[in-house]
Design a protein around this motif. Structure first.
Motif, PDB file in Angstrom:
ATOM      1  N   SER A 184       3.360   2.027  10.090  1.00 19.34           N
ATOM      2  CA  SER A 184       2.539   2.943   9.299  1.00 19.34           C
ATOM      3  C   SER A 184       2.274   4.232  10.074  1.00 19.34           C
ATOM      4  O   SER A 184       1.942   4.205  11.255  1.00 19.34           O
ATOM      5  N   VAL A 235       0.850  -1.195   0.000  1.00 23.79           N
ATOM      6  CA  VAL A 235       0.000   0.000   0.000  1.00 23.79           C
ATOM      7  C   VAL A 235       0.885   1.244   0.000  1.00 23.79           C
ATOM      8  O   VAL A 235       1.861   1.302   0.751  1.00 23.79           O
ATOM      9  N   GLN A 236       0.551   2.231  -0.828  1.00 26.37           N
ATOM     10  CA  GLN A 236       1.313   3.482  -0.821  1.00 26.37           C
ATOM     11  C   GLN A 236       1.010   4.240   0.464  1.00 26.37           C
ATOM     12  O   GLN A 236      -0.140   4.578   0.729  1.00 26.37           O
ATOM     13  N   GLU A 237       2.015   4.452   1.260  1.00 22.41           N
ATOM     14  CA  GLU A 237       1.798   5.133   2.537  1.00 22.41           C
ATOM     15  C   GLU A 237       3.110   5.719   3.056  1.00 22.41           C
ATOM     16  O   GLU A 237       4.178   5.482   2.510  1.00 22.41           O
ATOM     17  N   ARG A 240       0.720   7.217   8.164  1.00 23.36           N
ATOM     18  CA  ARG A 240      -0.498   7.708   7.523  1.00 23.36           C
ATOM     19  C   ARG A 240      -0.476   7.274   6.067  1.00 23.36           C
ATOM     20  O   ARG A 240       0.574   6.942   5.523  1.00 23.36           O
ATOM     21  N   SER A 241      -1.669   7.321   5.458  1.00 25.71           N
ATOM     22  CA  SER A 241      -1.680   7.013   4.034  1.00 25.71           C
ATOM     23  C   SER A 241      -1.095   8.224   3.324  1.00 25.71           C
ATOM     24  O   SER A 241      -1.213   9.352   3.799  1.00 25.71           O
ATOM     25  N   LYS A 242      -0.411   7.976   2.220  1.00 27.39           N
ATOM     26  CA  LYS A 242       0.321   9.056   1.558  1.00 27.39           C
ATOM     27  C   LYS A 242      -0.634   9.906   0.739  1.00 27.39           C
ATOM     28  O   LYS A 242      -1.398   9.414  -0.074  1.00 27.39           O
TER      29      LYS A 242
END
Ligand code: ADP
Ligand code: MG
Ligand code: ZN
Length: 478
Positions: free
Chosen positions: A259, A244-246, A261-263
């Motif tokens: 993790s 996942v892009q993050e 945050r999401s990017k």
């Protein structure tokens, strides 16, 4: 199992060594009481107008030139909008679509093999403030850092291992400190690195999904964080999952990434040109002047030290590890013309006594002191062993090597008459030894030399003693 190849691109934020902030006159001094270095501009009060700091632009241009970038004559400051307590304006002023420079490169050395890594762009932006937690049980915001001038150096996704990433960072930091734009201090956060990491099956052209590792504050951790992240992504792909892009952070204690945050994608920031700032126009004559004023870069220095001066690659590396060290070495060479000997002294003695902090370095001796000491050894006035003693006595004082030699009566005795008398004395005291020598066992000469040295308490010139003894012993035989 599939073999994967890491792809890494680094983003470095480096604080420019200006006196004042990027868009106001507030000072940028580190370690001040919170919220003392602020004004309406960097506090983001409505109606306060920013104005670009010329010195910051100059240092940014210098950075881009040293990284072989093309300078764009007309660039734009944009507003990058997001909410965070350390950003009172609600936006950060940064260059986005039209940065002032692009398309450069940095030559790095990975375990002896050279590699050229692309630099996508260098742009200017302002720093945010700092959230401080646990102050009297509260979290507070310190805006002293808000508005501090930064360059962001965006690297191409050209690096294929954590070792290459570490080499890139070291080389970049060296360049920045040698051109005097940044103090290279990872711990204090004036040189910060985000590492973008993805993996792809070996042989595949297309990049995998990347993860951004934020603010890793040491070279060692950069390498470990990337290794940990590559291992995590490999495990995901091997078990049939998707990366996942993050944005993630590195936990050095557990050696894992976590993790954050999401990017956000660029369009989430709603960039637009800052209406309070005119386009930045960089005059080409000014650029030429800055280019001409660039000092010799560390990689060029290393090549010159190893090539022209004949140092080993390791010595060249050590002596170019800090601008103050290189400058010390070069000052010694202005006074004595023996680079290899000077380099040895630098490595074995001088560097032991150096304390560096950022761009500052404190030496326990001066180049002039070292140069004179080397001259005394070269002339045969003192032995190498004595030189170490002189050096130790010189450290932290302003005394010269010859003063110490004089005080301690250390001068090598090269007076032929005096030495001949000592040699004769030893010969007279050792008739058996003389017989042995004269019977052809000339290897026993060393014994006589040792006796004379002892008698002179180490002050005799050993080369001269050996010559005198030889002539006395051989002469007597004929
Ligand atoms: P952002 O501003 O959102 O961080 P950029 O497009 O400016 O994104 O890229 C930032 C960095 O990410 C660059 O250093 C680039 O080299 C690196 N990068 C881009 N794609 C990848 C990828 N697939 N794998 C690893 N690094 C990447
Ligand atoms: Mg980024
Ligand atoms: Zn201010």
């Amino acid at each position: 199992m599939t073999q994967y190849e890491p792809v890494i691109g680094l983003e470095v934020h480096a604080q420019l060594l200006t006196k004042s902030k990027l868009f106001c006159r507030c000072s940028v001094q580190f370690g001040q009481e919170p919220n003392r270095r602020v004004c309406p501009v960097c506090l983001g009060w409505p109606g306060a107008l920013p104005m670009a700091n010329r010195e910051a632009v100059r240092l940014a241009v210098r950075t881009a030139l040293a990284l072989n970038c093309r300078i764009v004559e007309r660039s734009i400051f944009a507003r990058k909008q997001y909410f965070y307590p350390d950003l009172p304006k609600g936006y950060q002023i940064s260059q986005y679509e039209q940065p002032f420079s692009e398309a450069g490169f940095l030559d790095i050395d990975v375990d002896g093999s050279p590699k050229r890594a692309g630099i996508t762009r260098v742009h200017m932006e302002e720093d945010a403030g700092k959230n401080l937690h646990g102050i009297g049980g509260n979290s507070v915001v310190d805006l002293n850092r808000a508005g501090t001038p930064l360059v962001e150096i965006v690297g191409d996704p050209d690096l294929c291992s954590s070792a290459e990433a570490a080499a890139y960072l070291r080389a970049l930091r060296d360049v920045l400190i040698f051109i005097g734009v940044n103090d290279g201090n990872l711990e204090e956060g004036s040189f910060r690195c985000d590492a973008n990491v993805s993996i792809r099956p070996k042989g595949q052209e297309q990049f995998g999904t990347r993860v951004e590792l934020k603010n890793i504050n040491s070279f060692r951790f950069v390498q470990r964080a990337i290794d940990a992240e590559v291992a995590r992504q490999t495990a995901i792909l091997d078990s049939g999952g998707r990366v996942v892009q993050e944005t993630r952070s590195y936990d050095p204690d557990r050696n894992v990434t976590k993790s954050l945050r999401s990017k956000a994608d660029a369009h989430d920031y709603r960039y637009f040109p800052d209406p309070d700032l005119p386009p930045l126009v960089i005059d080409s004559a000014w650029v030429d002047q800055e280019r001409a004023g660039l000092p010799e870069l560390p990689a060029q220095k290393r090549d010159r030290y190893a090539g022209e001066l004949g140092l080993t690659p390791a010595a060249a590396q050590t002596l170019t590890s800090h601008p103050a060290v290189a400058s010390f070495f070069e000052q010694v060479l202005q006074l004595v013309d023996s680079p290899v000997k000077a380099a040895n002294w630098m490595q074995t003695e001088v560097l032991r006594g150096v304390k560096t902090h950022g761009l500052d370095a404190q030496f326990s001796v001066t180049p002039a002191q070292v140069a004179e000491l080397l001259q005394l050894v070269e002339r045969g006035d003192i032995s190498g062993k004595q030189a170490k003693e002189v050096y130790a006595a010189m450290e932290g004082t302003e005394r010269t090597a010859s003063q110490i030699v004089e005080e301690r009566g250390m001068k090598v005795v090269s007076d032929e008459g005096a030495l001949r008398a000592l040699c004769q004395q030893v010969i007279d005291q050792n008739p058996k030894g003389v017989e042995t020598y004269r019977s052809g066992k000339t290897g026993t000469l060393g014994f006589f030399v040792g006796q004379v040295m002892k008698l002179s308490k180490g002050s005799a010139n050993p080369k001269l003693v050996s010559e005198l003894l030889q002539s006395l012993l051989d002469g007597g035989a004929s």
